[in-house]
Design an enzyme around this catalytic site. Structure first.
Site, short mmCIF file in Angstrom:
data_model
loop_
_atom_site.label_atom_id
_atom_site.label_comp_id
_atom_site.label_asym_id
_atom_site.label_seq_id
_atom_site.Cartn_x
_atom_site.Cartn_y
_atom_site.Cartn_z
N CYS A 80 0.82 -1.21 0.00
CA CYS A 80 0.00 0.00 0.00
C CYS A 80 0.86 1.27 0.00
CB CYS A 80 -1.00 -0.02 1.16
SG CYS A 80 -2.39 1.11 0.91
N LYS B 151 -11.65 8.66 -0.60
CA LYS B 151 -10.93 7.47 -0.17
C LYS B 151 -11.44 6.25 -0.92
CE LYS B 151 -9.67 4.75 3.91
NZ LYS B 151 -9.81 4.59 5.37
N HIS C 296 -4.22 -4.44 0.19
CA HIS C 296 -3.98 -5.10 1.48
C HIS C 296 -4.49 -6.54 1.46
CE1 HIS C 296 -2.46 -1.78 3.92
NE2 HIS C 296 -3.34 -1.00 3.33
N GLU D 5 -3.40 -8.93 2.98
CA GLU D 5 -3.20 -9.52 4.31
C GLU D 5 -4.29 -9.12 5.30
OE1 GLU D 5 -1.86 -5.40 4.84
OE2 GLU D 5 -1.68 -6.85 3.21
N ARG E 189 -14.27 3.53 12.99
CA ARG E 189 -13.35 4.50 13.61
C ARG E 189 -13.53 5.87 12.99
NH1 ARG E 189 -7.72 3.61 11.36
NH2 ARG E 189 -8.83 4.69 9.66
#
Length: 305
Positions: free
Chosen positions: A142, A163, A235, A237, A249
């Site tokens: 990333c 985003k 990502h 993972e 969040r």
């Protein structure tokens, strides 16, 4: 085959609960085979979470993997305790004379800063230069991938209008490359970022090849022709709940985030997310360890065979 970690690393309990074969140092010393030495530069704020994710991804291989963690000394972590860092992490000063079979440079939530504005950019550049001579193959994830492409090849990152967050479909572009061996023609993988590197910039560099991309999320997987530097703009993972935790969040912070794309059933952010990328991540990291680390690294690190 096992993954070797320190006996009291917090991630161990989680991995063993998931029936992942981990081995501590005492047992590993009784084996005659040489484990692969993998160094992980963890730039993520909540380091324990990233440790677990990466160790899980690296565990799905018949190779024994000895993982060590690296931190930057020019930045003070605010989200991970000093005791954890002191116990489980090393600084570059401690490792720079050593050689490693493989290395992973993680992402970091720094997309809105220019690279030169990052307080540890100088140290990171020194580490990335060091990988050319002291690491057989390095994976960048990333923001780490964007930083690596910028440092090694001068490829810029671009800010996006909003985003990019969610689970996106990608197409494998060259199935003959071992890094994507056994992967489906199309696969899903998570993205979570505010910036991107663009295909038109990468194709201008003859040393690089794009191995997978998405119509919606752009370039996903890039590699140099020798496999010494690998860049993942996503990502694979990530855990099932990672994007969920990031979304809630940001919601609590009043940032009004969009619901991650293609992640929740019926787009319900209070439902359990769908897990659609675990096999892809396992295959990608297993291929890296086998074809670009194990098959290429010398038996005696630091010596050419």
């Amino acid at each position: 085959m096992p993954i070797k970690i320190q006996r009291d690393l917090p991630a161990r309990e989680i991995l063993e609960w998931e029936n992942i074969f981990v081995m501590d140092e005492v047992r590993a010393l009784k084996q005659d085979i040489r484990p692969l030495e993998i160094l992980i530069l963890n730039l993520m704020p909540i380091k324990e979470e990233t440790e677990t994710q990466l160790l899980r991804a690296l565990s799905n291989t018949p190779l024994q993997v000895d993982c060590s963690f690296l931190m930057v000394s020019t930045h003070e972590s605010k989200n991970t305790s000093a005791s954890h860092l002191n116990k489980f992490y090393m600084t570059f000063e401690q490792v720079k004379k050593k050689f490693y079979d493989g290395m992973i440079i993680t992402g970091a939530p720094l997309e809105n800063l220019e690279f030169e504005e990052v307080d540890y950019w100088g140290e990171l550049c020194e580490i990335m230069e060091w990988t050319k001579t002291h690491v057989t193959s390095t994976v960048h994830i990333c923001w780490g991938a964007q930083a690596g492409l910028y440092y090694h090849y001068g490829i810029k990152k671009y800010h996006m209008e909003k985003k990019l967050s969610g689970i996106y479909s990608h197409k494998v572009l060259n199935r003959k490359v071992p890094l994507v061996r056994s992967m489906n023609d199309y696969f899903y993988a998570p993205h979570s970022r505010y910036t991107e590197v663009r295909k038109e910039d990468i194709v201008k560099c003859p040393e690089l090849q794009i191995l997978a991309e998405s119509d919606m999320a752009g370039v996903f997987l890039v590699m140099d022709k020798q496999g010494k530097q690998i860049f993942i703009q996503g990502h694979p993972e990530y855990d099932r709940m990672t994007l969920n935790n990031e979304y809630h969040r940001d919601l609590k912070k009043g940032l009004d985030p969009e619901i991650p794309y293609n992640y929740y059933d019926h787009n319900d952010p209070f439902s359990i997310p769908k897990l659609m990328w675990r096999n892809t991540g396992n295959t990608l990291y297993s291929n890296w360890l086998n074809f670009y680390v194990y098959q290429e690294t010398p038996y005696e690190l630091g010596k050419d065979e």
